[in-house]
Write an enzyme that holds these catalytic residues in place. Structure first.
Site, short mmCIF file in Angstrom:
data_model
loop_
_atom_site.label_atom_id
_atom_site.label_comp_id
_atom_site.label_asym_id
_atom_site.label_seq_id
_atom_site.Cartn_x
_atom_site.Cartn_y
_atom_site.Cartn_z
N SER A 142 145.18 88.43 -55.39
CA SER A 142 145.78 87.97 -54.13
C SER A 142 147.27 87.79 -54.36
CB SER A 142 145.17 86.64 -53.70
OG SER A 142 145.95 86.05 -52.68
N TYR A 155 142.40 78.00 -55.72
CA TYR A 155 142.35 79.43 -55.37
C TYR A 155 143.51 80.19 -56.03
CZ TYR A 155 142.18 83.74 -52.62
OH TYR A 155 142.12 85.06 -52.24
P1 NAP Z 1 134.77 88.56 -47.03
O1 NAP Z 1 135.08 89.21 -45.73
O2 NAP Z 1 134.43 87.11 -47.05
O3 NAP Z 1 133.61 89.36 -47.75
C1 NAP Z 1 133.17 88.87 -48.98
C2 NAP Z 1 132.24 89.87 -49.61
O4 NAP Z 1 131.91 89.36 -50.92
C3 NAP Z 1 130.94 90.00 -48.86
O5 NAP Z 1 130.48 91.32 -49.01
C4 NAP Z 1 130.02 89.02 -49.60
O6 NAP Z 1 128.65 89.39 -49.55
C5 NAP Z 1 130.51 89.19 -51.01
N1 NAP Z 1 130.20 88.04 -51.86
C6 NAP Z 1 130.50 86.75 -51.64
N2 NAP Z 1 130.04 86.00 -52.67
C7 NAP Z 1 129.45 86.87 -53.53
C8 NAP Z 1 128.79 86.73 -54.76
N3 NAP Z 1 128.63 85.52 -55.32
N4 NAP Z 1 128.29 87.83 -55.37
C9 NAP Z 1 128.44 89.06 -54.80
N5 NAP Z 1 129.06 89.26 -53.64
C10 NAP Z 1 129.56 88.17 -53.02
O7 NAP Z 1 135.96 88.70 -48.08
P2 NAP Z 1 137.35 89.50 -48.00
O8 NAP Z 1 138.27 88.77 -47.11
O9 NAP Z 1 137.09 90.93 -47.78
O10 NAP Z 1 137.89 89.25 -49.50
C11 NAP Z 1 137.53 90.10 -50.55
C12 NAP Z 1 138.42 89.81 -51.76
O11 NAP Z 1 139.79 89.94 -51.40
C13 NAP Z 1 138.26 88.41 -52.36
O12 NAP Z 1 138.34 88.49 -53.77
C14 NAP Z 1 139.46 87.67 -51.81
O13 NAP Z 1 139.87 86.59 -52.63
C15 NAP Z 1 140.49 88.78 -51.79
N6 NAP Z 1 141.59 88.56 -50.82
C16 NAP Z 1 141.32 88.43 -49.49
C17 NAP Z 1 142.40 88.22 -48.62
C18 NAP Z 1 142.19 88.08 -47.13
O14 NAP Z 1 143.13 87.63 -46.43
N7 NAP Z 1 141.04 88.44 -46.57
C19 NAP Z 1 143.70 88.13 -49.12
C20 NAP Z 1 143.91 88.28 -50.49
C21 NAP Z 1 142.85 88.49 -51.34
P3 NAP Z 1 127.59 88.56 -48.67
O15 NAP Z 1 128.04 88.67 -47.26
O16 NAP Z 1 126.30 89.21 -48.96
O17 NAP Z 1 127.69 87.14 -49.17
#
Ligand code: NAP
Length: 250
Positions: A142, A155
């Site tokens: 991130s 975080y």
């Molecule tokens: P998201 O929409 O919340 O989706 C999370 C995904 O991870 C879902 O497929 C979920 O599966 C899975 N997951 C959650 N806990 C898990 C576990 N214990 N084991 C395996 N899978 C798991 O997340 P996102 O926003 O796309 O974020 C993805 C990554 O990008 C993260 O590492 C986050 O820190 C990083 N990130 C996000 C942002 C942002 O603004 N969105 C910014 C910077 C970095 P289930 O639905 O089956 O639980």
């Protein structure tokens, strides 16, 4: 011919958001993709269906990557389905912003067990299935790793740990021709972002106002960069952290 023809990619947390888009983009470049999820089976099945409808190859595998036994099963299922691993995208991650006084042991372990320990355990297992041929590991970090923000010390700390691990593992695994890089997104419009309440927040408006390209990211903005790191286009790049945030420098 796609950039990832004949390659096998495992994407953790690929049922939604950034992970789902990365899985679809890797498959569109010819990779056979393992779509990992924790609990959203139907969402993971739709990602697989979407990939297959476009002529790609994918399977969904349930595993909570914060649990070592689940991680072992994820990679034994991968071996059963495709026989090897060439690309690992460590995407599954939890984000919760809380001020210092609200930090609990539970909050700390929720974030570090998934964002850091889960990533290390997934990498351990993936590397066993890469050995001899090399590969590419992409850690979804991130912007708050290199540029931490207030009320998010756990975080931010977990993502700074991811970036340090990226550099450390790039040095350790380089001799085995395994490259390790971090992608560091700014705010991305995902299900997780909506659930956290940030989608409609003042914080989002502040970020949009200071971002030179004038918006927050869509998952595909991150997925295109993941294809670059996964493929030979970045064959001479390892141990790097790439901020993908429309020019936002906080
Ligand atoms: P998201 O929409 O919340 O989706 C999370 C995904 O991870 C879902 O497929 C979920 O599966 C899975 N997951 C959650 N806990 C898990 C576990 N214990 N084991 C395996 N899978 C798991 O997340 P996102 O926003 O796309 O974020 C993805 C990554 O990008 C993260 O590492 C986050 O820190 C990083 N990130 C996000 C942002 C942002 O603004 N969105 C910014 C910077 C970095 P289930 O639905 O089956 O639980």
């Amino acid at each position: 011919m796609g950039k990832l023809e004949g390659k096998v990619a495992v994407v953790t947390g690929a049922s939604k958001g950034i992970g789902a888009s990365i899985a679809e983009h890797l498959a569109a470049e010819g990779a056979s993709v393992v779509v990992n999820y924790a609990s959203s089976k139907s969402a993971a099945d739709s990602v697989v269906k979407h990939i297959q409808e476009k002529g790609g190859k994918a399977v969904a595998v349930q595993a909570d990557v914060a649990k070592s036994e689940d991680v072992k099963r994820l990679f034994s299922e991968t071996k059963k389905a495709y026989g090897k691993v060439d690309v690992l995208i460590n995407n599954a991650g939890a984000y919760e912003f809380v001020p210092l006084e609200s930090i609990t042991t539970e909050h700390f372990h929720k974030l570090f067990n998934l964002n850091v320990l889960g990533l290390l355990q997934s990498t351990q297992e993936a590397v066993k299935l890469m050995d001899g041929r090399g590969g590419s590991i992409v850690n979804i970090s991130s912007i708050v790793g290199p540029m931490p923000v207030g009320t998010a010390s756990v975080y931010s700390g977990s993502k700074a740990a991811v970036d340090a691990i990226t550099v450390s593992l790039s040095q350790e695994l380089g001799p085995r021709k395994i490259r390790v890089n971090s992608l560091n997104p700014g705010m991305v419009a995902t299900e997780g972002l909506s659930n956290s309440g940030f989608s409609e927040s003042e914080f989002r408006k502040v970020i949009e106002a200071r971002t030179p390209l004038g918006r927050i990211a869509q998952p595909e903005d991150i997925a295109k960069a993941a294809v670059f790191f996964a493929s030979d286009d970045s064959g001479w790049v390892t141990g790097q952290t790439l901020i993908v945030a429309g020019g936002d420098r906080q």
